[in-house]
Motif scaffolding. Structure first.
Motif, short mmCIF file in Angstrom:
data_model
loop_
_atom_site.label_atom_id
_atom_site.label_comp_id
_atom_site.label_asym_id
_atom_site.label_seq_id
_atom_site.Cartn_x
_atom_site.Cartn_y
_atom_site.Cartn_z
N ALA A 1 -14.18 -5.07 -4.01
CA ALA A 1 -13.13 -5.82 -3.31
C ALA A 1 -11.95 -4.92 -2.98
CB ALA A 1 -12.68 -7.00 -4.16
N LEU A 2 -11.57 -4.06 -3.91
CA LEU A 2 -10.47 -3.11 -3.66
C LEU A 2 -10.83 -2.16 -2.54
CD1 LEU A 2 -9.34 -2.33 -7.33
CD2 LEU A 2 -8.06 -3.64 -5.59
N LYS A 3 -12.08 -1.73 -2.50
CA LYS A 3 -12.50 -0.81 -1.44
C LYS A 3 -12.40 -1.48 -0.07
CE LYS A 3 -15.68 1.99 -4.22
NZ LYS A 3 -17.11 2.38 -4.43
N LYS A 4 -12.57 -2.79 -0.05
CA LYS A 4 -12.52 -3.52 1.21
C LYS A 4 -11.14 -4.14 1.44
CE LYS A 4 -17.46 -4.62 1.21
NZ LYS A 4 -18.48 -5.70 1.24
N ASP A 5 -10.16 -3.70 0.65
CA ASP A 5 -8.79 -4.19 0.78
C ASP A 5 -8.68 -5.70 0.58
OD1 ASP A 5 -7.85 -1.63 1.28
OD2 ASP A 5 -8.27 -1.83 3.45
N ARG A 6 -9.54 -6.23 -0.26
CA ARG A 6 -9.44 -7.64 -0.60
C ARG A 6 -8.75 -7.74 -1.97
NH1 ARG A 6 -12.41 -11.52 1.94
NH2 ARG A 6 -11.00 -12.82 0.71
N ASP A 7 -7.43 -7.47 -1.89
CA ASP A 7 -6.65 -7.49 -3.14
C ASP A 7 -6.64 -8.88 -3.77
OD1 ASP A 7 -6.18 -4.87 -2.69
OD2 ASP A 7 -4.12 -5.13 -1.99
#
Length: 225
Positions: A78-84
């Protein structure tokens, strides 16, 4: 005086209780061993219950570890996809699972410690129970032997004693009769030999065994000369 009477009553009561206990000691021991065996069985069940709880906690710990690994992996994605937002939700769930994991590990440690303690106590109790059961077997054998010894009639003992005395007298008479028979045989043998010697001497075979009158006269004349 009252104090002495009280002491006497207490003493007699204690003596009576001791006598009752001594007279029924084996029966009391059997029941105590049955109670102890039942207690050991209940203790085994308690250990099994604790072990079941510990097994359940280990299963829970394995489940939590798998969930943590999965959530952490997904949170990283999720962090890699900017889904904070998703990563933060995963982090909150991870924090809750880590708290649950800590509680589970603490419970597992408690159950493991308790299991070891109970197993040690159970092992000692079983050893003592087996030792007491062996002692009871020896006591049972001794009591049976004492009962058999006590049921031997006095008449049997007296009859055996009388029979032994009769046998001894019979053997003594037989030994005496054998001695007489041996002596008679020797006498008969000697008499027979003497008779034969006399017969041979009378026939002129060898020197005469008895002094004749002519021989006596010759011996007397020789002394006069």
């Amino acid at each position: 005086m009252f104090k002495l009477m009280t002491t006497l009553i207490r003493g007699r009561a204690t003596d009576a209780a001791d006598q009752f206990t001594d007279a029924n000691a084996l029966t009391i021991l059997r029941q105590q061993l049955r109670d102890a065996a039942d207690g050991v069985t209940r203790a085994k069940h308690s250990v099994a219950v604790v072990m079941a709880y510990a097994s359940r906690e280990r299963s829970t710990a394995e489940r939590i570890a798998a969930q943590l690994a999965d959530l952490e992996s997904r949170a990283v994605e999720a962090l890699k996809k900017d889904r904070d937002d998703l990563a933060m939700e995963a982090a909150s769930a991870i924090a809750n699972l880590e708290e649950e994991q800590a509680a589970t590990e603490k419970a597992m440690l408690h159950y493991d410690t308790e299991t070891r303690r109970l197993r040690e106590q159970l092992s000692l109790a079983e050893h003592r129970l087996r030792s007491l059961q062996r002692g009871k077997q020896i006591a049972d054998a001794a009591q049976r032997t004492q009962k058999l010894r006590g049921t031997m009639p006095d008449g049997v003992i007296n009859s055996l004693r009388d029979a032994e005395e009769t046998l001894a007298r019979l053997q003594a008479r037989q030994a005496h009769a054998e001695s007489i028979e041996t002596a008679m045989t020797e006498l008969n043998s000697t008499s027979s030999a003497q008779a034969t010697s006399d017969k041979l001497a009378a026939a002129g075979c060898g020197a005469p065994l008895r002094s004749e009158a002519a021989n006596v006269i010759e011996r007397l004349r020789a002394r006069v000369a």
